[in-house]
Design a protein around this motif. Structure first.
Motif, PDB file in Angstrom:
ATOM      1  N   LEU A 136      71.478  94.700  43.447  1.00 27.83           N
ATOM      2  CA  LEU A 136      71.904  95.034  44.810  1.00 27.83           C
ATOM      3  C   LEU A 136      72.852  96.220  44.849  1.00 27.83           C
ATOM      4  CD1 LEU A 136      72.430  91.554  46.475  1.00 27.83           C
ATOM      5  CD2 LEU A 136      70.729  93.285  47.073  1.00 27.83           C
ATOM      6  N   THR A 137      73.755  96.325  43.889  1.00 27.30           N
ATOM      7  CA  THR A 137      74.720  97.426  43.913  1.00 27.30           C
ATOM      8  C   THR A 137      74.326  98.573  43.002  1.00 27.30           C
ATOM      9  OG1 THR A 137      76.086  96.429  42.179  1.00 27.30           O
ATOM     10  CG2 THR A 137      76.640  95.891  44.468  1.00 27.30           C
ATOM     11  N   PHE A 138      73.489  98.301  41.984  1.00 27.35           N
ATOM     12  CA  PHE A 138      73.127  99.347  41.030  1.00 27.35           C
ATOM     13  C   PHE A 138      71.823  98.997  40.332  1.00 27.35           C
ATOM     14  CE2 PHE A 138      73.126 101.159  36.759  1.00 27.35           C
ATOM     15  CZ  PHE A 138      73.467 102.484  36.983  1.00 27.35           C
ATOM     16  N   LEU A 139      70.880  99.939  40.366  1.00 21.08           N
ATOM     17  CA  LEU A 139      69.623  99.794  39.645  1.00 21.08           C
ATOM     18  C   LEU A 139      69.224 101.197  39.180  1.00 21.08           C
ATOM     19  CD1 LEU A 139      66.625  97.644  40.609  1.00 21.08           C
ATOM     20  CD2 LEU A 139      66.261  99.978  39.882  1.00 21.08           C
ATOM     21  N   ARG A 140      69.079 101.370  37.877  1.00 20.15           N
ATOM     22  CA  ARG A 140      68.694 102.681  37.337  1.00 20.15           C
ATOM     23  C   ARG A 140      67.415 102.530  36.526  1.00 20.15           C
ATOM     24  NH1 ARG A 140      73.250 105.800  34.705  1.00 20.15           N
ATOM     25  NH2 ARG A 140      73.435 103.902  33.473  1.00 20.15           N
ATOM     26  N   VAL A 141      66.443 103.384  36.816  1.00 17.69           N
ATOM     27  CA  VAL A 141      65.190 103.432  36.066  1.00 17.69           C
ATOM     28  C   VAL A 141      65.065 104.838  35.501  1.00 17.69           C
ATOM     29  CG1 VAL A 141      62.677 103.215  36.152  1.00 17.69           C
ATOM     30  CG2 VAL A 141      64.112 101.663  37.504  1.00 17.69           C
ATOM     31  N   THR A 142      64.977 104.918  34.173  1.00  6.54           N
ATOM     32  CA  THR A 142      64.877 106.196  33.467  1.00  6.54           C
ATOM     33  C   THR A 142      63.566 106.218  32.691  1.00  6.54           C
ATOM     34  OG1 THR A 142      67.272 106.260  33.230  1.00  6.54           O
ATOM     35  CG2 THR A 142      66.000 107.702  31.777  1.00  6.54           C
ATOM     36  N   ASP A 143      62.838 107.338  32.813  1.00  6.79           N
ATOM     37  CA  ASP A 143      61.573 107.443  32.092  1.00  6.79           C
ATOM     38  C   ASP A 143      61.461 108.805  31.417  1.00  6.79           C
ATOM     39  OD1 ASP A 143      59.896 109.466  33.627  1.00  6.79           O
ATOM     40  OD2 ASP A 143      60.175 108.023  35.248  1.00  6.79           O
ATOM     41  N   ASP A 144      60.484 108.913  30.511  1.00  6.40           N
ATOM     42  CA  ASP A 144      60.217 110.177  29.827  1.00  6.40           C
ATOM     43  C   ASP A 144      58.853 110.725  30.253  1.00  6.40           C
ATOM     44  OD1 ASP A 144      58.539 108.385  28.579  1.00  6.40           O
ATOM     45  OD2 ASP A 144      59.164 108.887  26.536  1.00  6.40           O
ATOM     46  N   GLY A 145      58.514 110.500  31.508  1.00  7.91           N
ATOM     47  CA  GLY A 145      57.235 110.971  32.045  1.00  7.91           C
ATOM     48  C   GLY A 145      57.246 112.454  32.359  1.00  7.91           C
ATOM     49  N   CYS A 146      56.308 112.887  33.181  1.00  7.75           N
ATOM     50  CA  CYS A 146      56.108 114.314  33.446  1.00  7.75           C
ATOM     51  C   CYS A 146      57.181 114.935  34.332  1.00  7.75           C
ATOM     52  CB  CYS A 146      54.729 114.546  34.051  1.00  7.75           C
ATOM     53  SG  CYS A 146      54.489 113.797  35.678  1.00  7.75           S
ATOM     54  N   GLY A 147      57.975 114.146  35.014  1.00  8.06           N
ATOM     55  CA  GLY A 147      59.041 114.673  35.865  1.00  8.06           C
ATOM     56  C   GLY A 147      58.523 115.146  37.215  1.00  8.06           C
ATOM     57  N   ILE A 148      59.468 115.449  38.083  1.00 10.94           N
ATOM     58  CA  ILE A 148      59.159 115.940  39.434  1.00 10.94           C
ATOM     59  C   ILE A 148      59.647 117.381  39.508  1.00 10.94           C
ATOM     60  CG2 ILE A 148      59.533 115.620  41.918  1.00 10.94           C
ATOM     61  CD1 ILE A 148      60.405 112.701  41.231  1.00 10.94           C
ATOM     62  N   PRO A 149      58.784 118.333  39.832  1.00  7.51           N
ATOM     63  CA  PRO A 149      59.230 119.722  39.962  1.00  7.51           C
ATOM     64  C   PRO A 149      60.288 119.847  41.058  1.00  7.51           C
ATOM     65  CG  PRO A 149      56.831 119.601  39.899  1.00  7.51           C
ATOM     66  CD  PRO A 149      57.342 118.192  40.035  1.00  7.51           C
ATOM     67  N   ALA A 150      61.295 120.648  40.827  1.00 11.59           N
ATOM     68  CA  ALA A 150      62.405 120.803  41.782  1.00 11.59           C
ATOM     69  C   ALA A 150      61.937 121.073  43.208  1.00 11.59           C
ATOM     70  CB  ALA A 150      63.365 121.889  41.292  1.00 11.59           C
ATOM     71  N   PRO A 151      60.981 121.977  43.437  1.00  9.35           N
ATOM     72  CA  PRO A 151      60.568 122.238  44.817  1.00  9.35           C
ATOM     73  C   PRO A 151      59.898 121.047  45.506  1.00  9.35           C
ATOM     74  CG  PRO A 151      59.819 124.009  43.365  1.00  9.35           C
ATOM     75  CD  PRO A 151      60.329 122.896  42.493  1.00  9.35           C
ATOM     76  N   GLN A 152      59.472 120.039  44.730  1.00  9.74           N
ATOM     77  CA  GLN A 152      58.791 118.884  45.313  1.00  9.74           C
ATOM     78  C   GLN A 152      59.685 117.647  45.435  1.00  9.74           C
ATOM     79  OE1 GLN A 152      55.116 118.118  43.197  1.00  9.74           O
ATOM     80  NE2 GLN A 152      54.642 120.305  43.116  1.00  9.74           N
ATOM     81  N   MET A 153      60.941 117.767  45.032  1.00  6.76           N
ATOM     82  CA  MET A 153      61.805 116.567  45.025  1.00  6.76           C
ATOM     83  C   MET A 153      61.984 115.965  46.417  1.00  6.76           C
ATOM     84  SD  MET A 153      64.620 117.076  42.063  1.00  6.76           S
ATOM     85  CE  MET A 153      64.961 115.348  41.803  1.00  6.76           C
TER      86      MET A 153
END
Length: 158
Positions: free
Chosen positions: A52-69
């Motif tokens: 409820l107060t904190f949830l972090r999901v970290t991956d090593d996938g392809c990422g999101i290009p900055a212009p598409q964030m």
């Protein structure tokens, strides 16, 4: 009889969020599915206070290009469909483009992401579905989503 009117977009987003975001586990599920669809080989999930107060999901996938964030957090924004015919051959876990918009509507989100061809990553913060500026950030390949204060603006869902 009350007058029929179109809902304010923010109210519509909160209603849509109720369809996708039932509890912290549904947020973790949606973010993990996005990571898998991004080609991640490794996904780390961290939570505090049941998510409820904190949830972090970290991956090593392809990422999101900055212009598409920012686009990634719009309703019905997806990288998986282009035409109606694509609906007949869906080979991913998610495709509707509702999860990130719904999650961001009922929480505070920080996202950092870097694609393989980018020397620097990008970061974006959203609160109640409202996005701030996209800024350059040093980060590893892939995406990290930090969701805080889930349902802070929708006490009935909490």
């Amino acid at each position: 009889m009350p007058e029929i009117q179109v809902l304010d977009p923010h109210v519509a987003d909160l209603i849509a969020a109720g369809e996708v975001v039932e509890r912290p586990a549904s947020v973790a599920k949606e973010l993990m599915e996005n990571a898998i669809d991004a080609g991640a080989r490794s996904v780390t999930v961290e939570i505090a206070h049941g998510g409820l107060t904190f949830l972090r999901v970290t991956d090593d996938g392809c990422g999101i290009p900055a212009p598409q964030m920012k686009t990634a957090f719009l309703r019905h924004a997806t990288s998986k469909l282009r035409t109606e015919y694509d609906l007949e051959a869906i080979g991913t876990l998610g495709f509707r483009g509702e999860a990130l918009a719904a999650i961001s509507a009922v929480s505070r989100i920080d996202v950092m992401s870097r694609t393989q061809d980018a020397p620097l990553g990008a970061s974006l913060s959203l609160e109640g579905g409202v996005a701030g500026p996209v800024e350059q950030a040093g980060c590893p390949l892939g995406t990290t989503m930090v969701v805080r204060d889930l349902f802070y603006n929708t006490p009935a869902r909490l």
